[in-house]
Enzyme design. Structure first.
Site: not given
Length: 347
Positions: A44, A46, A69, A188, A196, A199, A288, A294
């Site tokens: 982590h 720290e 933590c 889509t 997706l 690039r 889309g 929705s």
């Protein structure tokens, strides 16, 4: 603390299911150690900073973007290491909302005789880890809904593959690099056959998620063939055609079932909960109008990002239709991206 926040942000999209954490160790007005959490399973923030500080950490102040933590995970509790390092003071930007911590870290530090305080640049720290906070507090990822639209609210222009210009496209790829997952609907996939992937900028590819009630995603789609198929998750309805689901499963993608919602859609909320259970902190929705509406109707969007291109007379459906009651946008921000305008707001 500003330096610690900048360090933490270097790991955007790479630490899930963990939060991003940066830390700076200061002694006699000088930085003697700094670091950040690179990815889940590694030290982590720290701990990285304290190891760099070495013996100079004794009597120093530790600035950290999140409460240390107190639980054993893939790494030991950070509080024990902080106490052992001998720091005199700990300044945390925010408490850790994880119920396994939630104030216990700061109390343990005080019990060990360390001056501990929380709240410095808390708003900035919460924004940095909005995905982690959403997953812990809402049991779903933080959702950014991105849409490219004309000034009259349409999502397409005849004869143009891309609505936005190069500068806006680069910004969207930066969004993908920082997100754990990018999500679209099957419409889509069928219309645009997107990869997706990242690039336009240097970065790494997020998980690719498809909402596909009837398992219509083609086995030859780029979203299936681009890179590791196990990095593609296709959500289908529980009653989807078995031959089509088998064909998709045979490609190597991960298939998960969801209940249907509305006539032809899926319960996106259940899909987001599934992603959260599998360690996803943040989702960029690039679907889309149907997916966008929705998500908005279900109250599943945390931030809206509209890329507005300076064209009128667009084609296709309205980007945001059938939402019901008006949605209040908070903290509206505008930024020029070449000829385009990026509008961002919280919901």
């Amino acid at each position: 603390m500003k330096r610690a926040l900048r360090l933490a942000a270097r790991a955007a999209g790479r630490t899930s299911p963990n939060p991003m954490v940066g830390a700076v160790v200061v002694k006699d007005g000088a930085v003697v150690g700094e670091g950040f959490h690179h990815r889940a399973g590694e030290a982590h923030g720290e701990i990285v900073a304290l190891e760099k500080a070495g013996d100079a950490a004794r009597g120093a102040t530790l600035y950290v973007t999140l409460e240390p933590c107190t639980h054993q995970g893939r790494t030991p509790p950070c509080v024990d290491r902080v106490v052992a390092a001998g720091v005199a003071r700990v300044v945390a930007a925010m408490r850790d909302p994880d119920p396994r911590v939630d104030g216990r870290g700061m109390r343990a530090l005080k019990a060990a005789g360390i001056d501990a305080e929380v709240g410095t640049l808390e708003r900035e720290a919460r924004r940095l880890n909005e995905g982690f906070i959403a997953r812990v507090e809402k049991a779903r990822p933080f959702v950014v809904l991105k849409l490219a639209v004309t000034v009259d609210g349409r999502v397409a222009v005849p004869g143009r593959r891309y609505l936005s210009g190069k500068a806006a496209q680069r910004e969207v790829h930066r969004m993908r690099d920082r997100a754990d997952a990018v999500m679209v609907g099957v419409g889509t996939v069928l219309a645009d056959d997107p990869e997706l992937t990242v690039r336009e900028v240097k970065g790494r590819d997020p998980l690719r998620v498809v909402l596909d009630a009837d398992a219509r995603t083609p086995a030859a789609a780029k979203i299936v063939r681009a890179g590791d198929p196990q990095r593609t998750i296709v959500f289908v309805a529980r009653d989807a055609d078995q031959r089509r689901t088998k064909r998709l499963r045979d490609t190597g993608v991960l298939l998960a079932t969801l209940p249907r919602s509305e006539p032809d859609g899926l319960d996106a909320g259940a899909g987001l909960r599934w992603l959260a259970e599998h360690g996803v902190n943040s989702v960029l929705s690039e679907g889309g109008p149907q997916v966008a509406s929705s998500l908005l109707r279900a109250g599943l969007v945390d931030r809206l990002a509209l890329v507005i291109t300076p064209l009128a007379g667009g084609d296709g459906p309205l980007a945001l239709a059938g939402l019901g009651p008006p949605l209040e946008l908070r903290g509206l921000r505008a930024r020029r991206l070449g000829a385009d305008l990026l509008l961002e707001a919280e919901l």
